[in-house]
Write a protein that holds these residues in place. Structure first.
Motif, PDB file in Angstrom:
ATOM      1  N   LEU A   1       0.824  -1.202   0.000  1.00 45.11           N
ATOM      2  CA  LEU A   1       0.000   0.000   0.000  1.00 45.11           C
ATOM      3  C   LEU A   1       0.862   1.257   0.000  1.00 45.11           C
ATOM      4  O   LEU A   1       0.594   2.203  -0.743  1.00 45.11           O
ATOM      5  N   LEU A   2       1.920   1.263   0.799  1.00 45.61           N
ATOM      6  CA  LEU A   2       2.829   2.407   0.838  1.00 45.61           C
ATOM      7  C   LEU A   2       3.536   2.604  -0.499  1.00 45.61           C
ATOM      8  O   LEU A   2       3.692   3.737  -0.970  1.00 45.61           O
TER       9      LEU A   2
ATOM     10  N   GLY B   1       2.359   1.724  -3.488  1.00 45.65           N
ATOM     11  CA  GLY B   1       1.370   2.241  -4.436  1.00 45.65           C
ATOM     12  C   GLY B   1       1.073   3.708  -4.220  1.00 45.65           C
ATOM     13  O   GLY B   1       0.947   4.480  -5.182  1.00 45.65           O
ATOM     14  N   VAL B   2       0.978   4.127  -2.963  1.00 42.87           N
ATOM     15  CA  VAL B   2       0.722   5.541  -2.669  1.00 42.87           C
ATOM     16  C   VAL B   2       1.904   6.396  -3.087  1.00 42.87           C
ATOM     17  O   VAL B   2       1.733   7.497  -3.637  1.00 42.87           O
ATOM     18  N   SER B   3       3.125   5.912  -2.876  1.00 48.86           N
ATOM     19  CA  SER B   3       4.291   6.695  -3.281  1.00 48.86           C
ATOM     20  C   SER B   3       4.389   6.800  -4.809  1.00 48.86           C
ATOM     21  O   SER B   3       4.765   7.856  -5.335  1.00 48.86           O
TER      22      SER B   3
ATOM     23  N   ALA C   1       1.796   6.825  -6.804  1.00 50.48           N
ATOM     24  CA  ALA C   1       0.740   7.780  -7.154  1.00 50.48           C
ATOM     25  C   ALA C   1       1.185   9.213  -6.876  1.00 50.48           C
ATOM     26  O   ALA C   1       0.877  10.124  -7.650  1.00 50.48           O
ATOM     27  N   CYS C   2       1.928   9.420  -5.800  1.00 50.05           N
ATOM     28  CA  CYS C   2       2.434  10.769  -5.500  1.00 50.05           C
ATOM     29  C   CYS C   2       3.469  11.222  -6.528  1.00 50.05           C
ATOM     30  O   CYS C   2       3.510  12.398  -6.889  1.00 50.05           O
TER      31      CYS C   2
ATOM     32  N   VAL D   1      -2.842   8.576 -11.542  1.00 49.46           N
ATOM     33  CA  VAL D   1      -3.115   8.309 -10.130  1.00 49.46           C
ATOM     34  C   VAL D   1      -4.354   7.436  -9.991  1.00 49.46           C
ATOM     35  O   VAL D   1      -4.381   6.497  -9.192  1.00 49.46           O
TER      36      VAL D   1
ATOM     37  N   CYS E   1      -4.341   3.734  -8.240  1.00 47.53           N
ATOM     38  CA  CYS E   1      -5.231   3.468  -7.104  1.00 47.53           C
ATOM     39  C   CYS E   1      -6.271   2.399  -7.447  1.00 47.53           C
ATOM     40  O   CYS E   1      -6.633   1.596  -6.584  1.00 47.53           O
TER      41      CYS E   1
ATOM     42  N   LEU F   1      -4.471  -0.889  -7.119  1.00 46.77           N
ATOM     43  CA  LEU F   1      -4.324  -1.243  -5.712  1.00 46.77           C
ATOM     44  C   LEU F   1      -5.640  -1.745  -5.127  1.00 46.77           C
ATOM     45  O   LEU F   1      -5.668  -2.724  -4.378  1.00 46.77           O
TER      46      LEU F   1
END
Length: 110
Positions: A46-47, A49-51, A53-54, A87, A91, A94
């Protein structure tokens, strides 16, 4: 020949990622039980995927991608790889990953 051997060794790790004990991290964390290690792996996914996306929202990312030789030529348009649509795609991927694993764990008894 080497590619076949590499594929066979890679395929032997796949059950470890989906099994009850992720053997890739068991050597690093021998005191933790399997449930804790599995939760840490999912949190890492999850971390990650979020990074990603950022990174897709960083201003000027399109210009940096165009500097890579052969990356934005041909069929790939660099406008599609960055921005809000990218993004949303990350997401969505994910969400589908975690939905799949939640469906696989419906009748799981500890």
């Amino acid at each position: 020949m080497g590619a076949v051997l590499g594929l066979c060794s890679l395929s032997s790790w796949i059950p470890c990622l989906c099994g009850s004990a992720p053997c890739l991290l068991c050597g690093c964390c021998p005191s933790g039980n399997n449930s804790t290690i599995t939760r840490l792996i999912y949190a890492f996914f999850l971390l990650l995927g979020v990074s990603v996306a950022c990174v897709m929202l960083i201003p000027g990312m399109e210009e940096q991608l165009k500097k890579i030789p052969g990356f934005c030529d041909g069929q790939v348009n660099c406008d599609v790889l960055v921005g809000y649509k990218a993004v949303y795609r990350v997401c969505f991927g994910l969400a589908m990953f975690f939905l799949l694993f939640s469906l696989l764990m419906i009748k799981l008894v500890l």
